[in-house]
Design a protein around this motif. Structure first.
Motif, PDB file in Angstrom:
ATOM      1  N   LEU A 137       0.858  -1.195   0.000  1.00 49.88           N
ATOM      2  CA  LEU A 137       0.000   0.000   0.000  1.00 49.88           C
ATOM      3  C   LEU A 137       0.893   1.243   0.000  1.00 49.88           C
ATOM      4  CD1 LEU A 137      -2.363  -1.397   2.791  1.00 49.88           C
ATOM      5  CD2 LEU A 137      -3.016  -1.083   0.397  1.00 49.88           C
ATOM      6  N   PHE A 138       1.526   1.506  -1.138  1.00 50.23           N
ATOM      7  CA  PHE A 138       2.412   2.673  -1.245  1.00 50.23           C
ATOM      8  C   PHE A 138       1.785   3.755  -2.141  1.00 50.23           C
ATOM      9  CE2 PHE A 138       6.955   0.822  -0.306  1.00 50.23           C
ATOM     10  CZ  PHE A 138       6.498   0.282   0.875  1.00 50.23           C
ATOM     11  N   VAL A 168      -3.711   3.175  -4.452  1.00 53.13           N
ATOM     12  CA  VAL A 168      -4.174   2.721  -5.770  1.00 53.13           C
ATOM     13  C   VAL A 168      -3.101   1.880  -6.446  1.00 53.13           C
ATOM     14  CG1 VAL A 168      -3.362   4.725  -7.109  1.00 53.13           C
ATOM     15  CG2 VAL A 168      -5.437   3.531  -7.841  1.00 53.13           C
ATOM     16  N   TRP A 169      -3.496   1.112  -7.434  1.00 53.32           N
ATOM     17  CA  TRP A 169      -2.629   0.180  -8.171  1.00 53.32           C
ATOM     18  C   TRP A 169      -2.096  -0.894  -7.240  1.00 53.32           C
ATOM     19  CZ3 TRP A 169      -4.470   2.008 -12.246  1.00 53.32           C
ATOM     20  CH2 TRP A 169      -4.390   3.346 -12.592  1.00 53.32           C
ATOM     21  N   THR A 170      -2.853  -1.261  -6.207  1.00 53.54           N
ATOM     22  CA  THR A 170      -2.320  -2.186  -5.214  1.00 53.54           C
ATOM     23  C   THR A 170      -2.492  -3.626  -5.710  1.00 53.54           C
ATOM     24  OG1 THR A 170      -3.213  -0.602  -3.626  1.00 53.54           O
ATOM     25  CG2 THR A 170      -2.283  -2.633  -2.755  1.00 53.54           C
ATOM     26  N   SER A 171      -1.376  -4.199  -6.188  1.00 54.01           N
ATOM     27  CA  SER A 171      -1.420  -5.559  -6.733  1.00 54.01           C
ATOM     28  C   SER A 171      -1.831  -6.537  -5.640  1.00 54.01           C
ATOM     29  CB  SER A 171      -0.032  -5.965  -7.243  1.00 54.01           C
ATOM     30  OG  SER A 171       0.483  -5.010  -8.122  1.00 54.01           O
ATOM     31  N   HIS A 220      -5.637  -7.430 -11.587  1.00 54.94           N
ATOM     32  CA  HIS A 220      -4.333  -7.590 -10.954  1.00 54.94           C
ATOM     33  C   HIS A 220      -4.202  -6.608  -9.801  1.00 54.94           C
ATOM     34  CE1 HIS A 220      -0.004  -8.016 -10.502  1.00 54.94           C
ATOM     35  NE2 HIS A 220       0.078  -6.707 -10.569  1.00 54.94           N
ATOM     36  N   SER A 367       2.763  -2.527 -18.451  1.00 49.79           N
ATOM     37  CA  SER A 367       2.823  -2.677 -16.989  1.00 49.79           C
ATOM     38  C   SER A 367       4.267  -2.659 -16.532  1.00 49.79           C
ATOM     39  CB  SER A 367       2.250  -4.030 -16.565  1.00 49.79           C
ATOM     40  OG  SER A 367       0.892  -4.081 -16.776  1.00 49.79           O
ATOM     41  N   GLY A 371       5.242  -0.343 -13.399  1.00 51.70           N
ATOM     42  CA  GLY A 371       5.207  -0.943 -12.057  1.00 51.70           C
ATOM     43  C   GLY A 371       6.599  -0.991 -11.423  1.00 51.70           C
ATOM     44  N   ASN A 380      16.486   8.382 -13.916  1.00 52.77           N
ATOM     45  CA  ASN A 380      16.912   9.471 -13.021  1.00 52.77           C
ATOM     46  C   ASN A 380      17.882   8.943 -11.960  1.00 52.77           C
ATOM     47  OD1 ASN A 380      15.377  11.363 -14.293  1.00 52.77           O
ATOM     48  ND2 ASN A 380      13.816  11.534 -12.694  1.00 52.77           N
TER      49      ASN A 380
HETATM   50  C1  LIG Z   1       1.403  -3.565 -12.971  1.00 52.64           C
HETATM   51  C2  LIG Z   1       1.541  -2.549 -11.884  1.00 52.64           C
HETATM   52  C3  LIG Z   1       1.520  -2.972 -10.570  1.00 52.64           C
HETATM   53  C4  LIG Z   1       1.640  -2.039  -9.538  1.00 52.64           C
HETATM   54  N1  LIG Z   1       1.565  -2.505  -8.246  1.00 52.64           N
HETATM   55  C5  LIG Z   1       1.660  -1.619  -7.236  1.00 52.64           C
HETATM   56  C6  LIG Z   1       1.530  -2.073  -5.883  1.00 52.64           C
HETATM   57  O1  LIG Z   1       1.321  -3.261  -5.628  1.00 52.64           O
HETATM   58  N2  LIG Z   1       1.615  -1.171  -4.897  1.00 52.64           N
HETATM   59  C7  LIG Z   1       1.839   0.141  -5.134  1.00 52.64           C
HETATM   60  O2  LIG Z   1       1.938   0.892  -4.164  1.00 52.64           O
HETATM   61  N3  LIG Z   1       1.937   0.627  -6.400  1.00 52.64           N
HETATM   62  C8  LIG Z   1       1.841  -0.225  -7.453  1.00 52.64           C
HETATM   63  N4  LIG Z   1       1.922   0.219  -8.748  1.00 52.64           N
HETATM   64  C9  LIG Z   1       2.011   1.653  -8.984  1.00 52.64           C
HETATM   65  C10 LIG Z   1       3.353   2.126  -9.517  1.00 52.64           C
HETATM   66  O3  LIG Z   1       4.335   2.064  -8.515  1.00 52.64           O
HETATM   67  C11 LIG Z   1       3.145   3.558 -10.036  1.00 52.64           C
HETATM   68  O4  LIG Z   1       2.231   3.484 -11.117  1.00 52.64           O
HETATM   69  C12 LIG Z   1       4.429   4.180 -10.506  1.00 52.64           C
HETATM   70  O5  LIG Z   1       5.293   4.437  -9.432  1.00 52.64           O
HETATM   71  C13 LIG Z   1       4.182   5.493 -11.273  1.00 52.64           C
HETATM   72  O6  LIG Z   1       3.381   6.348 -10.560  1.00 52.64           O
HETATM   73  P1  LIG Z   1       2.087   7.028 -11.233  1.00 52.64           P
HETATM   74  O7  LIG Z   1       1.289   5.956 -11.857  1.00 52.64           O
HETATM   75  O8  LIG Z   1       1.462   7.886 -10.223  1.00 52.64           O
HETATM   76  O9  LIG Z   1       2.684   7.916 -12.435  1.00 52.64           O
HETATM   77  P2  LIG Z   1       3.299   9.371 -12.303  1.00 52.64           P
HETATM   78  O10 LIG Z   1       4.266   9.417 -11.178  1.00 52.64           O
HETATM   79  O11 LIG Z   1       2.198  10.375 -12.294  1.00 52.64           O
HETATM   80  O12 LIG Z   1       4.117   9.484 -13.656  1.00 52.64           O
HETATM   81  C14 LIG Z   1       3.505   9.864 -14.903  1.00 52.64           C
HETATM   82  C15 LIG Z   1       4.611   9.978 -15.947  1.00 52.64           C
HETATM   83  O13 LIG Z   1       5.526  11.031 -15.572  1.00 52.64           O
HETATM   84  C16 LIG Z   1       6.855  10.532 -15.514  1.00 52.64           C
HETATM   85  N5  LIG Z   1       7.564  11.181 -14.416  1.00 52.64           N
HETATM   86  C17 LIG Z   1       7.115  11.427 -13.163  1.00 52.64           C
HETATM   87  N6  LIG Z   1       8.066  12.027 -12.416  1.00 52.64           N
HETATM   88  C18 LIG Z   1       9.163  12.139 -13.215  1.00 52.64           C
HETATM   89  C19 LIG Z   1      10.464  12.672 -13.017  1.00 52.64           C
HETATM   90  N7  LIG Z   1      10.842  13.183 -11.834  1.00 52.64           N
HETATM   91  N8  LIG Z   1      11.342  12.613 -14.048  1.00 52.64           N
HETATM   92  C20 LIG Z   1      10.967  12.091 -15.262  1.00 52.64           C
HETATM   93  N9  LIG Z   1       9.726  11.590 -15.508  1.00 52.64           N
HETATM   94  C21 LIG Z   1       8.840  11.602 -14.499  1.00 52.64           C
HETATM   95  C22 LIG Z   1       6.702   9.050 -15.250  1.00 52.64           C
HETATM   96  O14 LIG Z   1       7.852   8.323 -15.688  1.00 52.64           O
HETATM   97  C23 LIG Z   1       5.458   8.706 -16.056  1.00 52.64           C
HETATM   98  O15 LIG Z   1       5.810   8.521 -17.410  1.00 52.64           O
HETATM   99  C24 LIG Z   1       1.799  -0.668  -9.814  1.00 52.64           C
HETATM  100  C25 LIG Z   1       1.814  -0.241 -11.147  1.00 52.64           C
HETATM  101  C26 LIG Z   1       1.681  -1.169 -12.165  1.00 52.64           C
HETATM  102  C27 LIG Z   1       1.705  -0.684 -13.589  1.00 52.64           C
END
Ligand SMILES: Cc1cc2nc3c(=O)[nH]c(=O)nc-3n(C[C@H](O)[C@H](O)[C@H](O)COP(=O)(O)OP(=O)(O)OC[C@H]3O[C@@H](n4cnc5c(N)ncnc54)[C@H](O)[C@@H]3O)c2cc1C
Length: 407
Positions: A137-138, A168-171, A220, A367, A371, A380
């Motif tokens: 839950l991050f 959100v996106w909590t697998s 998922h 994904s 993910g 980065n």
């Molecule tokens: C299959 C899958 C499973 C997942 N499971 C989990 C889970 O179990 N638990 C959990 O907590 N999360 C989970 N996630 C979430 C995942 O960790 C986040 O989706 C991810 O960290 C990106 O965050 P965001 O979706 O908010 O995108 P954002 O952070 O809003 O990013 C949007 C876009 O901006 C870019 N961006 C953002 N900041 C920067 C920067 N500083 N420099 C350059 N580019 C940047 C990103 O690369 C991306 O292209 C999962 C995601 C997926 C796809």
């Protein structure tokens, strides 16, 4: 670097193979891991979960539940490379895995490094036996890449904390018994300093899990709503306010775990090319050679990172290299299988070869790029920590979280 098995590793491989052969059916060449991939219906998802639990229990009873964990926590105390050898062998068999990644690969190592004796004794054994599934839950609707900006708050009330917010996106949340959860316990200090790491019982009152059905029909990940969820103080991992440091252990373990796992191997794709009678195509042969090379590089990088972990050295940017390489490989695998299949690539699910496994492989690339931290974020990290380039400018650095603009 010597990439052949040492005599000790060859012995582990033989021992693991003999045990897997005695209890599981080997996958046919080119069969793919279709049963272990994404279930497309709720019933199939539950069936996979039950199969995975039974398989994990079987491994536990025979001592193979987590070869890389120390013996006193129920593992075999194997080196990172030996554990990698065991999991390479396991992927050759037709077994359901998947649901225990967050527990055994991420929460477990974090609890071993930062948890109390009581937490370790209560939580680690059922995790290893496959009785309790874990989720992470991050991420939140407003905090993904910039995870430290998270808004879920936890307020102390005697011996308990009251947690409120949305994840959100909590697998696997819809199948989970426990969640590792980051929450803000002090909004008046800088964003990284005011976070605490909790273990949350997913069956607590106030936890609502809403599955997110993907475009391919699979469930998922989920939205998770935490509405005044009461968590005992004994469930704080590490110190109050030190959650970011604890989370780094989890995130590094996550990158290593994602980087080390592949849904398919280049040999399966060669078999697919033979099936479609395109294995003489010279351009395709080059692509297959590239995939084989990538797979080998990835394997050795996994060995390197796991060896560092086994020697007590926290892997740093290598874990990001590994994660990045994995998504590159998944992308190329997806494009290659589609070019092999041609028009058949447009078929879906039971109409397609291997019950649509290859279509899943193709779709999974998006994904994989996001993910566990997006490709941009891994770049980065590499820019700053490996190449020594200047950090991204942050004019608000050091400001208390409460003063930061929120998305
Ligand atoms: C299959 C899958 C499973 C997942 N499971 C989990 C889970 O179990 N638990 C959990 O907590 N999360 C989970 N996630 C979430 C995942 O960790 C986040 O989706 C991810 O960290 C990106 O965050 P965001 O979706 O908010 O995108 P954002 O952070 O809003 O990013 C949007 C876009 O901006 C870019 N961006 C953002 N900041 C920067 C920067 N500083 N420099 C350059 N580019 C940047 C990103 O690369 C991306 O292209 C999962 C995601 C997926 C796809």
């Amino acid at each position: 670097m010597d990439v052949d098995d040492t005599p000790a590793e060859a012995a582990v491989r033989a021992e693991a193979r003999a045990w897997f052969e005695s209890v599981a059916k080997i996958r046919g060449e080119g069969e793919g891991h279709w049963k272990a991939f994404r279930a497309k219906t709720d019933d199939a998802d539950v069936a996979q979960l039950n199969m995975a639990k039974a398989w994990q229990r079987q491994k536990f009873d025979a001592g193979w539940a987590a070869p890389h964990w120390p013996r006193h926590f129920g593992g075999q105390g194997r080196s990172g490379i030996e554990a990698g050898v065991v999991s390479e062998e396991e992927t050759r068999f037709d077994v359901a895995a998947n649901f225990f990644v967050v527990g055994i690969d991420m929460a477990g190592p974090t609890l071993m490094a930062h948890g109390t004796d009581e937490q370790q004794q209560r939580l680690l054994p059922p995790m290893l036996r496959g009785e309790e599934v874990w989720c992470q839950l991050f991420s939140e609707p407003g905090s993904g890449s910039d995870l430290a900006s998270l808004s879920t708050r936890a307020e102390r009330d005697g011996d308990e904390w009251v947690i409120t917010g949305q994840k959100v996106w909590t697998s696997f949340a819809h199948s989970s018994d426990w969640g590792i959860c980051l929450a803000r316990t002090d909004p008046h200090v800088s964003k990284h300093a005011g976070i605490t790491y909790f273990v949350v019982d997913m069956h607590s009152p106030g936890v609502t899990v809403r599955p997110l059905r993907q475009i391919d029909g699979a469930i998922h990940f989920n939205e998770v709503f935490l509405d005044a969820v009461r968590v005992p103080h004994a469930n704080v991992v590490g110190d109050v306010g030190d959650g970011w440091r604890v989370a780094m252990t989890t995130l590094t373990a996550e990158r290593t775990s994602i980087g080390g796992g592949g849904q398919t191997g280049w040999r399966d794709i060669v078999t697919l090319a033979r099936l479609f009678a395109v294995n003489d195509n010279l351009v395709l042969r080059q692509e297959l050679a590239r995939l084989a090379t990538l797979e080998m590089i990835q394997r050795w990088l996994v060995y390197r990172v796991r060896t560092a972990v086994a020697q007590g050295v926290a892997p740093g940017p290598e874990a990001s290299v590994l994660k990045l390489l994995n998504s590159y490989q998944v992308e190329h695998t997806g494009s290659t299988v589609m070019s092999i299949m041609g028009a058949t690539g447009t078929l879906w699910h039971d109409d397609a070869p291997d019950a649509g496994f290859w279509q899943d492989v193709f779709l999974f690339q998006w994904s994989s790029r996001i993910g566990g931290g997006t490709e941009n974020i891994q770049r980065n990290i590499l820019a700053e920590r490996l190449l020594g380039l200047p950090r991204e400018p942050d004019p608000l650095k050091g400001q208390p979280w409460s003063a930061l603009p929120k998305s």
